[in-house]
Write an enzyme that holds these catalytic residues in place. Structure first.
Site, PDB file in Angstrom:
ATOM      1  N   CYS A 253       2.693  -7.182   1.487  1.00 25.60           N
ATOM      2  CA  CYS A 253       1.717  -6.514   2.338  1.00 25.60           C
ATOM      3  C   CYS A 253       0.916  -7.612   3.036  1.00 25.60           C
ATOM      4  CB  CYS A 253       0.805  -5.653   1.469  1.00 25.60           C
ATOM      5  SG  CYS A 253      -0.594  -4.956   2.357  1.00 25.60           S
TER       6      CYS A 253
ATOM      7  N   SER B 257       0.822  -1.199   0.000  1.00 23.98           N
ATOM      8  CA  SER B 257       0.000   0.000   0.000  1.00 23.98           C
ATOM      9  C   SER B 257       0.867   1.264   0.000  1.00 23.98           C
ATOM     10  CB  SER B 257      -0.887   0.013   1.246  1.00 23.98           C
ATOM     11  OG  SER B 257      -0.073   0.025   2.393  1.00 23.98           O
TER      12      SER B 257
END
Ligand code: DGL
Length: 268
Positions: A76, A14
């Site tokens: 992530c 992100s």
């Protein structure tokens, strides 16, 4: 040797968190091209519904594939927890996630069988770490806590502030009370504040950063599938893309990687 061996390794997160994985992969595989994507316009992923994070991750993997990659690394935890098996089903290249390497490392590390996990709200809500740990060793005592402000402290370069210390003390106190000897940094942003986390939990707690393990996994797959870049160039070429404005990312990334980083803003 397959023609795709000349392609790059794709990494997504992100924001800047996945750079901890970028760093380990580029160290271990210095002849590989890497394309990095930070979804800065839509971060943090942590508070978002799972289905939305899954959609974002699939979109980014699609973008990375249009840039010619041979393997995708979902750097992530939130996106890995939201649907690694979906990404694998929908891609014709290997897709790796970050949960399993951290679980394996924690299992190998703990002496007293008490393991702590910190992650985003999405990762903690998914219970993905607890399930994997308990599946391997049902006797373990596992405690997981979300630390949502940590991502914002890292993205905004606020780790070395008194406010960050206060936040860390509050988030990490339950692990002291639970007597954990191993703490999984279940978010790729957290290794960027490992100093503060270690200081807060004390030297008796071992911090697990899965970036090193994942780099080894990438190497194993490239070897097994004969996908190592045959060109042994010393400067293989790295490209960084972001969905938000490039400047804040460039600033944090340049500081972290100790060289000027240029990022290109793209709209997905
Ligand atoms: N770095 C990510 C993770 O490992 C996501 C953090 C966020 O965007 O909330 O979970």
């Amino acid at each position: 040797m397959p023609a795709s061996s000349y392609r790059a390794i794709g990494i997504l997160d992100s924001g800047v968190g996945g750079l901890t994985v970028f760093q380990e992969i580029s160290r271990l595989l210095p002849h590989e091209k890497i394309i990095y994507f930070g979804d800065t316009a839509r971060m943090p992923y942590g508070p978002r519904p799972e289905e939305e994070v899954r959609r974002f991750a699939l979109q980014i993997i699609g973008f990375l594939q249009s840039q010619e990659i041979k393997i995708a690394v979902v750097a992530c935890n939130t996106a890995t927890a939201a649907g690694l098996s979906h990404y694998r089903e929908q891609s014709d290249i290997p897709v790796l996630g970050v949960i399993k390497p951290g679980v394996d490392a924690a299992l190998g590390q703990t002496q007293n069988g008490r393991i702590g996990i910190i992650g985003t709200a999405g990762t903690v809500r998914s219970s993905i770490y607890e399930k994997a740990l308990r599946e391997a060793r049902p006797d373990l005592q596992v405690i997981a806590r979300p630390c949502p402000l940590f991502v914002l402290l890292v993205e905004n370069d606020l780790v070395h502030t008194p406010e960050a210390e206060k936040v860390a003390q509050e988030y990490l106190a339950p692990f002291d009370r639970a007597g954990v000897d191993t703490l999984i940094l279940g978010c790729t942003h957290y290794p960027l504040m490992a100093g503060l986390i270690q200081k807060t939990v004390g030297p008796g707690v071992f911090l697990i950063n899965s970036a090193e393990e994942i780099a080894r996994e990438v190497k194993t797959i490239l070897t097994a599938q004969q996908l190592h870049n045959p060109l042994q160039c010393p400067e293989p070429g790295y490209r960084f893309f972001v969905s938000g404005s490039s400047h804040p990312f460039e600033e944090v990334a340049s500081k972290m990687l100790s060289r000027p980083i240029k990022a290109y803003q793209v709209t997905l």
